[in-house]
Design a protein around this motif. Structure first.
Motif, PDB file in Angstrom:
ATOM      1  N   VAL A  30       4.096  10.317  10.465  1.00 15.12           N
ATOM      2  CA  VAL A  30       3.812   8.887  10.328  1.00 15.12           C
ATOM      3  C   VAL A  30       3.862   8.211  11.683  1.00 15.12           C
ATOM      4  CG1 VAL A  30       4.550   6.736   9.214  1.00 15.12           C
ATOM      5  CG2 VAL A  30       4.837   8.923   8.027  1.00 15.12           C
ATOM      6  N   ALA A  65      13.721  -2.583   1.665  1.00 17.98           N
ATOM      7  CA  ALA A  65      12.990  -1.417   2.173  1.00 17.98           C
ATOM      8  C   ALA A  65      11.491  -1.640   2.221  1.00 17.98           C
ATOM      9  CB  ALA A  65      13.294  -0.191   1.315  1.00 17.98           C
ATOM     10  N   ILE A  89       1.815   4.047   8.942  1.00 14.18           N
ATOM     11  CA  ILE A  89       2.655   3.429   7.920  1.00 14.18           C
ATOM     12  C   ILE A  89       1.824   2.569   6.971  1.00 14.18           C
ATOM     13  CG2 ILE A  89       3.212   1.323   9.220  1.00 14.18           C
ATOM     14  CD1 ILE A  89       5.734   3.442   7.206  1.00 14.18           C
ATOM     15  N   TYR A 147       1.801   3.208  -1.964  1.00 15.08           N
ATOM     16  CA  TYR A 147       3.168   3.177  -2.481  1.00 15.08           C
ATOM     17  C   TYR A 147       3.262   2.809  -3.961  1.00 15.08           C
ATOM     18  CZ  TYR A 147       8.186   2.326  -2.652  1.00 15.08           C
ATOM     19  OH  TYR A 147       9.517   2.364  -2.988  1.00 15.08           O
ATOM     20  N   ASN A 178      10.489   4.312  11.710  1.00 13.39           N
ATOM     21  CA  ASN A 178       9.701   4.958  10.656  1.00 13.39           C
ATOM     22  C   ASN A 178       8.823   6.083  11.178  1.00 13.39           C
ATOM     23  OD1 ASN A 178      10.606   3.273   8.569  1.00 13.39           O
ATOM     24  ND2 ASN A 178       9.068   1.719   9.041  1.00 13.39           N
ATOM     25  N   TRP A 226       8.333  13.463   8.330  1.00 16.61           N
ATOM     26  CA  TRP A 226       9.246  13.315   7.209  1.00 16.61           C
ATOM     27  C   TRP A 226       8.872  14.330   6.128  1.00 16.61           C
ATOM     28  CZ3 TRP A 226      13.168   9.804   7.738  1.00 16.61           C
ATOM     29  CH2 TRP A 226      13.004   8.839   8.755  1.00 16.61           C
ATOM     30  N   ASP A 248      11.582   0.356   5.604  1.00 12.14           N
ATOM     31  CA  ASP A 248      12.525   1.463   5.802  1.00 12.14           C
ATOM     32  C   ASP A 248      11.954   2.657   5.053  1.00 12.14           C
ATOM     33  OD1 ASP A 248      14.634   3.304   5.517  1.00 12.14           O
ATOM     34  OD2 ASP A 248      16.151   1.737   5.553  1.00 12.14           O
ATOM     35  N   LEU A 249      11.311   3.562   5.785  1.00 13.62           N
ATOM     36  CA  LEU A 249      10.529   4.625   5.138  1.00 13.62           C
ATOM     37  C   LEU A 249      11.355   5.528   4.230  1.00 13.62           C
ATOM     38  CD1 LEU A 249       7.627   6.664   6.568  1.00 13.62           C
ATOM     39  CD2 LEU A 249       9.530   7.869   5.533  1.00 13.62           C
ATOM     40  N   ILE A 280       5.905  -0.941   4.233  1.00 20.06           N
ATOM     41  CA  ILE A 280       7.137  -0.164   4.179  1.00 20.06           C
ATOM     42  C   ILE A 280       7.965  -0.512   5.407  1.00 20.06           C
ATOM     43  CG2 ILE A 280       8.095   2.161   4.321  1.00 20.06           C
ATOM     44  CD1 ILE A 280       5.811   3.123   2.573  1.00 20.06           C
ATOM     45  N   CYS A 334      14.085  12.904   1.200  1.00 21.87           N
ATOM     46  CA  CYS A 334      13.106  12.473   2.197  1.00 21.87           C
ATOM     47  C   CYS A 334      13.865  12.395   3.505  1.00 21.87           C
ATOM     48  CB  CYS A 334      12.496  11.121   1.839  1.00 21.87           C
ATOM     49  SG  CYS A 334      11.298  10.532   3.082  1.00 21.87           S
ATOM     50  N   ASP A 342       4.071   4.339  13.476  1.00 22.78           N
ATOM     51  CA  ASP A 342       4.439   2.952  13.178  1.00 22.78           C
ATOM     52  C   ASP A 342       4.732   2.255  14.501  1.00 22.78           C
ATOM     53  OD1 ASP A 342       5.472   0.516  12.352  1.00 22.78           O
ATOM     54  OD2 ASP A 342       6.561   1.367  10.658  1.00 22.78           O
TER      55      ASP A 342
END
Length: 408
Positions: A321, A107, A359, A366, A329, A333, A301-302, A299, A346, A323
């Protein structure tokens, strides 16, 4: 990519890969035939670009886990990304990086950047920083008595105490975002001490701290470079790493490093921005800390990435977001985390956005080291609901700063 072929590496490619990687990173001399690289390579995860049957580009990934806030998760450890000088500006790097990011099963992906400007183009954000300490040991002393009388030190060759080193590291892993897991093969790789890699230092030495019950609570691996002038010795202690599970072990190991005979300087290149030693010594400015970039994180896979870590505070926020490279992504979300950091959900949403960012910014935040509040101050995170940045920034934060203590 006209005239170029992209493919996975095979065992037969290893000698040529070593030569290309070393040459493209401007290494001196020929590749060491005794190279230990084979110990940790997963060749199926290395992409090669060929032109006329010759390798001209590489992009690899190592299979390891990464400590993140509240968890340890699989992460692609990206490495050996190169393009031969006469083949640059042909789109080779973008092709390899795109292929890698669209096919890795993890991920998140992390890397050390030769130049930050390169990898931001592919959505990597600066997720941690490292501090280089260059202490004048004659001008620094640890205050108080912490680390004295609570156990004892034991010296050994690292290869003789692999079990103890790995146990202490495993105890510390989950508590420090940014650390990477180490298999037996990785420990062998890290402690295979080739003379060609010592750069004028001694062989690597290990010192362990054992508590009063005989349990090893910490260790340091270090090297010494001998140097003299007309006034006598002025050697340098180079700290490869220091890992401690208790404050007493940490202080005792630092007391040892600051007291190595015939030396004047202690250098530790991969410290954290919240390194405890800065708050333990009588003159912290004599540690001469210098901040630089550490891990860059992407990231991949968000929703899976955001549901794999814990959060420092409850949060309910809608993040829009962008990307450009991985469109799955992109979008809005809704991230919800409950009391104690327990994740609720999420998921995609049509609700109005509370925040907007790329992203890259989520990757930077993160590990909990780069705050969304700081990114908002740069204009890279936009707030649409008053208070959303403060709430999300608090939730994404963590009680210790992330750090990576090895370059891969």
């Amino acid at each position: 990519m006209t005239g170029y072929t992209l493919r996975a590496a095979t065992p037969a490619d290893l000698p040529a890969m070593r030569e290309v990687i070393r040459s493209n990173f401007n290494g001196l001399g020929a590749p060491d035939p005794g190279s230990k690289l084979h110990l940790v390579l997963d060749l199926a995860r290395y992409l090669l670009t060929e032109s006329d049957g010759r390798i001209v580009g590489t992009a690899g990934a190592l299979t390891r886990d990464l400590a993140v806030p509240g968890a340890v998760i699989p992460a692609a450890h990206v490495t050996a990304v190169t393009v031969s000088p006469v083949h640059t500006r042909q789109g080779l790097l973008r092709r390899m990086m795109t292929e890698q990011l669209t096919t890795v099963p993890e991920a998140v992906a992390v890397l050390w950047a030769s130049e930050g400007r390169i990898y931001q183009r592919f959505g990597y954000g600066l997720a941690s920083q490292n501090v280089t300490i260059r202490a004048d040991r004659r001008e620094v002393a640890i205050r108080g008595t912490i680390g004295t009388g609570a156990g004892h030190l034991r010296g050994a060759a690292p290869t003789e105490v692999l079990k103890e080193l790995s146990e202490v590291y495993a105890r510390s892993l989950a508590g420090r975002p940014g650390l990477s897991s180490r298999s037996d093969a990785w420990w062998t790789f890290l402690t295979t001490d080739l003379e060609s890699e010592r750069d004028g230092h001694t062989a690597t030495r290990a010192v362990l701290f054992e508590n009063a019950d005989g349990v090893v609570d910490g260790y340091t691996r270090y090297r010494v470079r001998s140097q003299w002038d007309d006034n006598g010795p002025k050697g340098e202690v180079n700290v490869v790493e220091l890992v401690a599970a208790t404050p007493h072990a940490y202080a005792a190991l630092w007391r040892f490093l600051l007291g190595v005979d015939l030396t004047r300087t202690v250098v530790m290149g991969l410290s954290s921005v919240d390194e405890p030693i800065f708050h333990m010594v009588d003159e912290p400015r004599r540690l001469a800390g210098k901040v630089g970039d550490g891990l860059w994180l992407r990231i991949v896979d968000l929703p899976r990435a955001l549901t794999s870590r814990k959060y420092a505070a409850p949060v309910d926020v809608v993040i829009e977001v962008t990307d450009a490279l991985l469109p799955a992504n992109a979008g809005r979300w809704r991230l919800r985390a409950g009391a104690g950091g327990a994740l609720v959900n999420c998921s995609p949403t049509d609700a109005p956005a509370d925040l907007t960012c790329d992203i890259l910014e989520l990757g930077a935040a993160y590990l909990g080291g780069t705050t969304l509040g700081t990114l908002a101050a740069t204009g890279r995170v936009q707030e649409h609901r008053p208070g959303a940045v403060a709430a999300a920034s608090t939730a994404f934060g963590w009680h210790v700063a992330p750090v990576s203590i090895e370059i891969f």
